[in-house]
Design an enzyme around this catalytic site. Sequence first.
Site: not given
Ligand code: NAD
Length: 435
Positions: A112
Site C-alpha cells: 500500500k
Molecule cells: P474515494 O476517494 O473514491 O471515495 C471516498 C469517499 O469517502 C468520498 O465520498 C468521501 O467524501 C468519503 N469520505 C471521506 N471521509 C469521510 C468521512 N470522514 N465520513 C464519511 N465519508 C467520508 O475512495 P474509494 O476508492 O471509494 O475508497 C473508499 C474505501 O474503499 C477506502 O477504505 C478504500 O481503501 C476502500 N477500497 C477501495 C478500493 C478501490 O478499488 N477504489 C478497493 C478496495 C477497498
Amino acid sequence: MSSPTTTEDLNPFHITAQQFDRAAAYMPQLKRGLIDYLKRPHRSVIVEFPIEMADGTVQTFTGYRVLHNMVRGPGKGGIRYHPNVNLDEVRALASWMTWKCAVIDVPFGGAKGGVAFNPKEHSEADIRKITRRYISELGDLIGPYTDIPAPDVYTDARTMAWIFDTYSMMHPGRNNLGVVTGKPLDIGGSHGRDEATARGCLYCAERALVRGVVSGRDGVDGARVAIQGFGNAGAHAATLFHEAGAHIIAVSDSQGGILNERGIDLAAVAAYKAKTGTVLGAANARNISNADLLALECDILIPAALENQIRGDNAAAVRARLICEAANGPTTPTADRILQDKDIPVLPDILANSGGVCVSYFEWVQNNENEQWDLQEVNHKLRTKMERAADAVIGKQTEINRSGHTNGPIDLRTAALIVAIDRVAEVALKRGIWP
Ligand code: NAD
C-alpha cells in the site's frame, strides 16, 4: 462524522495485530517464528520531496510505500491521497492487502502507499506533479513484477495514468502496462475495474445471503441499504445494489449524509454531488450526520469511506442486519465483539471489497498478454472468484463453530483471516526461509 470518544486503541496497525492474534489462536499449527514474520511488513519506505506549486511557493510532501508480504507474488495495493495518511495506516492497509489477495486467491502479496496531503486543496497540475515526483522517488521499488499500485481514496484512473507515464519515462522501450492497475481503458485499463470493488461487494453479499448468513433474507432484492461514503466504492455500490433490486435509503460523504426511506434518486444525487461537491442538501431527502447513518435501521449497511467508523462507542447503536465492508478497516475489534454479541454478521473488508484487487489482477493479466477481455467475461470471472472466496470463509466459520472450539465461536473476519493466513503460511513453508 462524530469524533471517537472511546479509549480504544484506534491505531490501524495495532488493530491488524489484534485481528491476526485472534485468528492465530485458532491455528495451533503456526509456529511462533512464522507468526512473527507474517505480522510484520517486509519493507516500509518514507520519501520526502519538494514540489514547486502553481503560485511559485515550494512545499515538501511525505509519501509512503509499504510492502507487507510477497511470498504469494508481487506486492499489490492502492495509493491514497489524504491528509491523515501515516506510516502505521499504510502498514495496516498493506497487511490487509496480503490477506485479501490470499482470500480472493490471486497471486499477489500485500502492499500500500500514500501521500499525506489534501487533494481537495490542490489544482490538477499540482496533483500531477506530486504524483510524478512521488513515483520517481520510489524508483524501482515498484514494478510490474515487484510491487504494483492501484487507486484508493482520492486517487483514480487519471492518477494511475500519470503513474504509468512516469514509470514508462524511467523504463523506455518495454511493456510497462502491468506496473499499475486501475488505468483508463484506452491506456491498458480493464473493463469493469472502475466498479469492481462495489460489484464484488454485491456478489459477496448475494452469496452470503443465499448461504443463510441473515435469517429470513436470502437475497438483495427488496433490501434497505445505507451506504457511508459516496466515492468509487460507495457510489458504484449504490447503483449496483439498486440495480439488483435494493432500496438505497441513505448515502453520505465527508460532509454528511442524506436519507429518504422510500429510496434515494441516485442519478439526481450524483448530478448534485458533481455540481456541489457533496451529497448533503440534495433534493427529496433529509440531511443526516454520518453517525445517524451508521445507526439507521436497515437490512444492509455498507461502510465505504475510511477506517474506524464502527467502534466501541457506536457499535451498540448499529441496527443493520448485515454489514458489508466496502472500505478497509471500518470496524474496530471492540466493535466486532459487540456486533458478534448482537448477532449482526460482518462481511469483512478482506473478503467483501476484494473484487477491486481481483479485477486489478485481471487487468495485469490482460496487460501481460496484450489482450482486452469484454465486460461480460470480466464480471463472470469476478463472480466466480467472489463466490469461491465467500464459500471458503463461510465454510471455515461453520467448521470451527460446529467444532465447539475451546476459544469460542468466531466471526466472519476471523474466519477470513484464518483462510488467508493458512494460504500464505503454506506457501511460505513450501518455499522455505531464504537463504
Ligand atoms: P474515494 O476517494 O473514491 O471515495 C471516498 C469517499 O469517502 C468520498 O465520498 C468521501 O467524501 C468519503 N469520505 C471521506 N471521509 C469521510 C468521512 N470522514 N465520513 C464519511 N465519508 C467520508 O475512495 P474509494 O476508492 O471509494 O475508497 C473508499 C474505501 O474503499 C477506502 O477504505 C478504500 O481503501 C476502500 N477500497 C477501495 C478500493 C478501490 O478499488 N477504489 C478497493 C478496495 C477497498
